[in-house]
Structures are given as C-alpha cells and as structure tokens.
Design a protein around this motif. Structure first.
Motif, PDB file in Angstrom:
ATOM      1  N   ARG A  83      47.675  42.782  39.729  1.00  0.00           N
ATOM      2  CA  ARG A  83      48.762  42.838  40.715  1.00  0.00           C
ATOM      3  C   ARG A  83      48.299  42.260  42.051  1.00  0.00           C
ATOM      4  O   ARG A  83      49.014  41.478  42.686  1.00  0.00           O
ATOM      5  CB  ARG A  83      49.210  44.286  40.910  1.00  0.00           C
ATOM      6  N   ILE A  84      47.105  42.646  42.477  1.00  0.00           N
ATOM      7  CA  ILE A  84      46.579  42.153  43.742  1.00  0.00           C
ATOM      8  C   ILE A  84      46.424  40.640  43.701  1.00  0.00           C
ATOM      9  O   ILE A  84      46.803  39.926  44.637  1.00  0.00           O
ATOM     10  CB  ILE A  84      45.231  42.830  44.065  1.00  0.00           C
ATOM     11  N   ARG A  85      45.875  40.128  42.615  1.00  0.00           N
ATOM     12  CA  ARG A  85      45.596  38.699  42.532  1.00  0.00           C
ATOM     13  C   ARG A  85      46.891  37.882  42.565  1.00  0.00           C
ATOM     14  O   ARG A  85      46.972  36.851  43.251  1.00  0.00           O
ATOM     15  CB  ARG A  85      44.795  38.385  41.262  1.00  0.00           C
ATOM     16  N   LEU A  86      47.886  38.331  41.835  1.00  0.00           N
ATOM     17  CA  LEU A  86      49.146  37.588  41.797  1.00  0.00           C
ATOM     18  C   LEU A  86      49.831  37.596  43.157  1.00  0.00           C
ATOM     19  O   LEU A  86      50.332  36.561  43.615  1.00  0.00           O
ATOM     20  CB  LEU A  86      50.067  38.188  40.729  1.00  0.00           C
ATOM     21  N   GLU A  87      49.864  38.746  43.807  1.00  0.00           N
ATOM     22  CA  GLU A  87      50.508  38.825  45.118  1.00  0.00           C
ATOM     23  C   GLU A  87      49.712  38.073  46.174  1.00  0.00           C
ATOM     24  O   GLU A  87      50.277  37.375  47.026  1.00  0.00           O
ATOM     25  CB  GLU A  87      50.692  40.285  45.519  1.00  0.00           C
TER      26      GLU A  87
ATOM     27  N   LEU B 248      48.816  29.647  47.269  1.00  0.00           N
ATOM     28  CA  LEU B 248      48.341  29.088  46.002  1.00  0.00           C
ATOM     29  C   LEU B 248      49.412  29.078  44.924  1.00  0.00           C
ATOM     30  O   LEU B 248      49.185  28.565  43.832  1.00  0.00           O
ATOM     31  CB  LEU B 248      47.121  29.886  45.508  1.00  0.00           C
ATOM     32  N   GLY B 249      50.555  29.681  45.226  1.00  0.00           N
ATOM     33  CA  GLY B 249      51.640  29.712  44.262  1.00  0.00           C
ATOM     34  C   GLY B 249      51.404  30.736  43.169  1.00  0.00           C
ATOM     35  O   GLY B 249      50.715  31.746  43.364  1.00  0.00           O
ATOM     36  N   ASP B 250      51.963  30.475  41.996  1.00  0.00           N
ATOM     37  CA  ASP B 250      51.800  31.355  40.844  1.00  0.00           C
ATOM     38  C   ASP B 250      50.404  31.148  40.268  1.00  0.00           C
ATOM     39  O   ASP B 250      50.093  30.074  39.741  1.00  0.00           O
ATOM     40  CB  ASP B 250      52.868  31.027  39.795  1.00  0.00           C
ATOM     41  N   VAL B 251      49.547  32.171  40.362  1.00  0.00           N
ATOM     42  CA  VAL B 251      48.149  32.033  39.925  1.00  0.00           C
ATOM     43  C   VAL B 251      47.903  32.709  38.583  1.00  0.00           C
ATOM     44  O   VAL B 251      46.762  32.917  38.187  1.00  0.00           O
ATOM     45  CB  VAL B 251      47.180  32.588  40.990  1.00  0.00           C
ATOM     46  N   SER B 252      48.988  33.036  37.861  1.00  0.00           N
ATOM     47  CA  SER B 252      48.826  33.758  36.602  1.00  0.00           C
ATOM     48  C   SER B 252      48.048  32.962  35.568  1.00  0.00           C
ATOM     49  O   SER B 252      47.417  33.540  34.678  1.00  0.00           O
ATOM     50  CB  SER B 252      50.194  34.158  36.032  1.00  0.00           C
ATOM     51  N   GLU B 253      48.062  31.634  35.676  1.00  0.00           N
ATOM     52  CA  GLU B 253      47.355  30.794  34.707  1.00  0.00           C
ATOM     53  C   GLU B 253      46.177  30.066  35.335  1.00  0.00           C
ATOM     54  O   GLU B 253      45.676  29.096  34.758  1.00  0.00           O
ATOM     55  CB  GLU B 253      48.327  29.769  34.099  1.00  0.00           C
ATOM     56  N   THR B 254      45.705  30.524  36.493  1.00  0.00           N
ATOM     57  CA  THR B 254      44.574  29.868  37.156  1.00  0.00           C
ATOM     58  C   THR B 254      43.428  30.851  37.349  1.00  0.00           C
ATOM     59  O   THR B 254      43.584  32.064  37.157  1.00  0.00           O
ATOM     60  CB  THR B 254      44.982  29.296  38.529  1.00  0.00           C
ATOM     61  N   THR B 255      42.281  30.324  37.758  1.00  0.00           N
ATOM     62  CA  THR B 255      41.097  31.162  37.958  1.00  0.00           C
ATOM     63  C   THR B 255      40.866  31.527  39.412  1.00  0.00           C
ATOM     64  O   THR B 255      39.875  32.193  39.735  1.00  0.00           O
ATOM     65  CB  THR B 255      39.842  30.443  37.421  1.00  0.00           C
ATOM     66  N   VAL B 256      41.732  31.079  40.307  1.00  0.00           N
ATOM     67  CA  VAL B 256      41.646  31.456  41.718  1.00  0.00           C
ATOM     68  C   VAL B 256      42.949  32.144  42.118  1.00  0.00           C
ATOM     69  O   VAL B 256      43.997  31.874  41.530  1.00  0.00           O
ATOM     70  CB  VAL B 256      41.386  30.219  42.618  1.00  0.00           C
TER      71      VAL B 256
END
Length: 362
Positions: A228-232, A239-247
């Motif tokens: 949750r923290i990473r996505l928000e 960085l936009g939608d990071v659900s499929e990235t490593t950052v």
C-alpha cells in the motif's frame, strides 16, 4: 551483432550484486527482441533460473549494457536492466549502483576506454536516469587489476577498490516537495538521490528493523502494508502506477547497533535485500540529513564529516554524503555522494541462450 545461438558475455560481480555485461552492439537494437533474448540468457521465467545464468534472486538476475557514449559529457553509456526471476519481464525503470562498479573495468576490457598506467577514471552516463558518475580503479601496466585490499560487507575476501563519485542528479532530492509525508497512514520521507526510495521508521510498522530478511518477507501483514505504501508513494513521487515496476524501493530504518548512522532493511520491491544497493544507500544517507525527515527520529548522525555508515543485514556500507539544507524556503539538494565498491570478472566468453520459442512448463 552476435546471433542468438551464441553471444559474447562477461559475468561480473559488481558490489553485492552479480550480472551479465554486454556490449550494446552484441544485442538486438530492438528493445523487445533484446529483452526476449536476455530472458532466455538468464533462464527466466523460472524461480530457479535453472536453464540460464541467473542466480534465482533479483540481486543475481541483472544485466549491464555498455557502449561508447552518445553524450559529449561521458565516455561510456551504461544501461541497467533488471531481469525478472519467475516473471517474464525486463525493467529499465531504475539504475543499479552495484553493477555500476564493474562498468569501468568492463569498458577497458572491451577496448571502449584506453587504460592509463596506474589508475584509470571512466566517466559514465547512466542511461536509465541520464545522471553521471566517475569510476576510478587500478590499472597497473595499463591492465585492469581486480586484486586488492578493499573489503565490502556482503562479499567474502578482498578486491581492488573502485571509487565511484556521483554527480548531482537532475531529479529533485525530495520528489514530493516535503521532508515528511503521510502515506497509507504511515509517516515517510520520499527521497531520490539516484534511486527513488521511501524511508520508513521500522517501529511505525510494528517491527524492530533487526529481523532477518526472510522473516520480514514471510510477514504477510507487513507485506500488504508495504505494498500500500509503495503504490501510494509512487503516485506522490511522480512515478505513476508502480505496481509492475521495481521502484520506489522501501527502506525500513532503526537505530544503529554497530556504531553506524542507521540500521536498514530494504525491499526490492518485495524481496528484502540481504545488504543494501549503492544508490539506495545514497538516497538513505541523503534522506537522513533532511531536516524534518523521518530519519531524524531514528538515526545517529556524526557531529562532523560527510561519511555515514549505513548498516544492513550482512554488515555496512560507508558513503560520503553531503546536502545543502540550510537556506530557509529552499529545497534541499545533494552536494556530494561518493562510495567505495569492488568488482570482479568471473568469466568472459560465450553464453548460449535457451532456444527461442522453447516451451516452458511449470
């Protein structure tokens, strides 16, 4: 370009990572064809990467693509590619400061840069971000020497030092414009000193920050909270939608235990790093110096000097870090970042990728 049945390759350890180094001219120019080839070289997707060079972990499933620089301000270009282990994906969304340690020696080995007698410095453009770094390493008799006295945590034995000096990046040090944000009900500091990173006090997540990486990975409640923290945070950091990235990376902070500035547990993005990446450490170090950041509640900063010791599960990483944070109303900026790493050539030869179109079975 080589055919995909055989490909010139050098396997190197760079810092606490390991990866395959290629000349850009030896890979397909088309990104899709290149990525397909690299998946077959590394043995992905497969959790063991049993049919390729990968070592079944993100730290050992990496690729460096090197060429003469297209920029007049650098000698070589370095494109980092993170190859998925159990997923058929190749990402160029981040830099890697560990594999960076091998780029200068590789450039000399491949004849892109002429070695000097004694030490050679190579100015490198990190293609992923456009930032620059200079790597200096020993070249007695104009040949790269990998033997030396330098020790780094997470790597057995000693090797020749590679001194990496990073130039000030083009991205703002605080991507959200704030020293502290509340993300998923958690106080964080979002920082980018070469690697987008979210700093979080471990105590705010009800863990100590001293747990074994495996134990943190197996904590499903923590996993969901971190996601949750990473996505928000990704959205807040632009960085936009990071659900499929490593950052962005997530670094949990706890008080140091061995005389350093802080203890860390870093997620990449869901596996917990057994050490810490160079650029991740650069961002942590700079973030600790930001007035009002979450690190101020946890870290023990030295009274003077720019060197900070960042502790991690298998030791520490020393980094020179200075920021300008003294002008009221002005955004802080990184003034100096430098680190000593090591690299070693493991093999240089030909790799034979898995055949194209080969059926994959679970």
């Amino acid at each position: 370009m080589s055919t995909d049945e055989e490909l010139r390759c050098m396997l190197m350890r760079g810092g606490t990572s390991k990866g395959a180094y290629f000349l850009a001219e030896d890979l397909p120019a088309d990104a899709g064809a290149r990525d397909d080839l690299l998946l077959r070289v590394m043995g992905s997707p497969d959790p063991r990467q049993i049919d390729g060079l990968g070592g079944a972990h993100p730290l050992t499933s990496k690729v460096a693509v090197v060429s003469r620089s297209q920029s007049p301000d650098a000698e070589v270009d370095y494109l980092f590619l993170q190859v998925g282990v159990d997923r058929a994906e190749v990402s160029d969304r981040q830099n890697c400061g560990n594999l960076l340690a091998g780029v200068g020696p590789f450039a000399v080995e491949r004849g892109l840069v002429a070695a000097r007698d004694g030490h050679t410095s190579v100015r490198i453009r990190m293609v992923n971000s456009g930032d620059h770094a200079t790597a200096t390493f020993p070249t007695p008799d104009r040949r790269v020497s990998y033997a030396g006295p330098a020790e780094i945590s997470g790597v057995p034995g000693t090797a020749a030092p590679v001194v990496i000096e990073f130039e000030r990046g083009s991205n703002p040090l605080l991507p959200t414009g704030h020293a502290r944000d509340i993300v998923a009900d958690t106080p964080v500091t979002c920082v980018d000193n070469g690697m987008p990173t979210v700093l979080i006090a471990a105590s705010s997540l009800h863990v100590t920050g001293y747990e074994r990486p495996r134990d943190l990975e197996e904590d499903l409640t923590l996993h969901d909270r971190l996601q949750r923290i990473r996505l928000e945070a990704g959205l807040l950091m632009g960085l936009g939608d990071v659900s499929e990235t490593t950052v962005p990376k997530l670094s949990l902070l706890a008080p140091p235990t061995n005389g350093g500035a802080v203890m860390t547990r870093t997620f990449i993005p869901v596996r917990c790093h057994t050490a810490i990446g160079v650029l991740g450490a650069a961002s942590v170090a700079a973030g600790l110096r930001v007035h009002g950041g979450v690190g101020q509640d946890v870290a023990r900063l030295p009274d003077n000097g720019g060197r900070l010791r960042i502790e991690h599960p298998t030791g520490f990483l020393d980094i020179e870090s200075e920021i300008d944070d003294g002008t009221p109303g002005a955004a802080p900026v990184a003034r100096r970042t430098a680190v000593v790493r090591t690299a070693r050539k493991i093999f240089d030869g030909t790799v034979f990728p898995r055949p194209a179109g080969a059926a994959l079975h679970p």
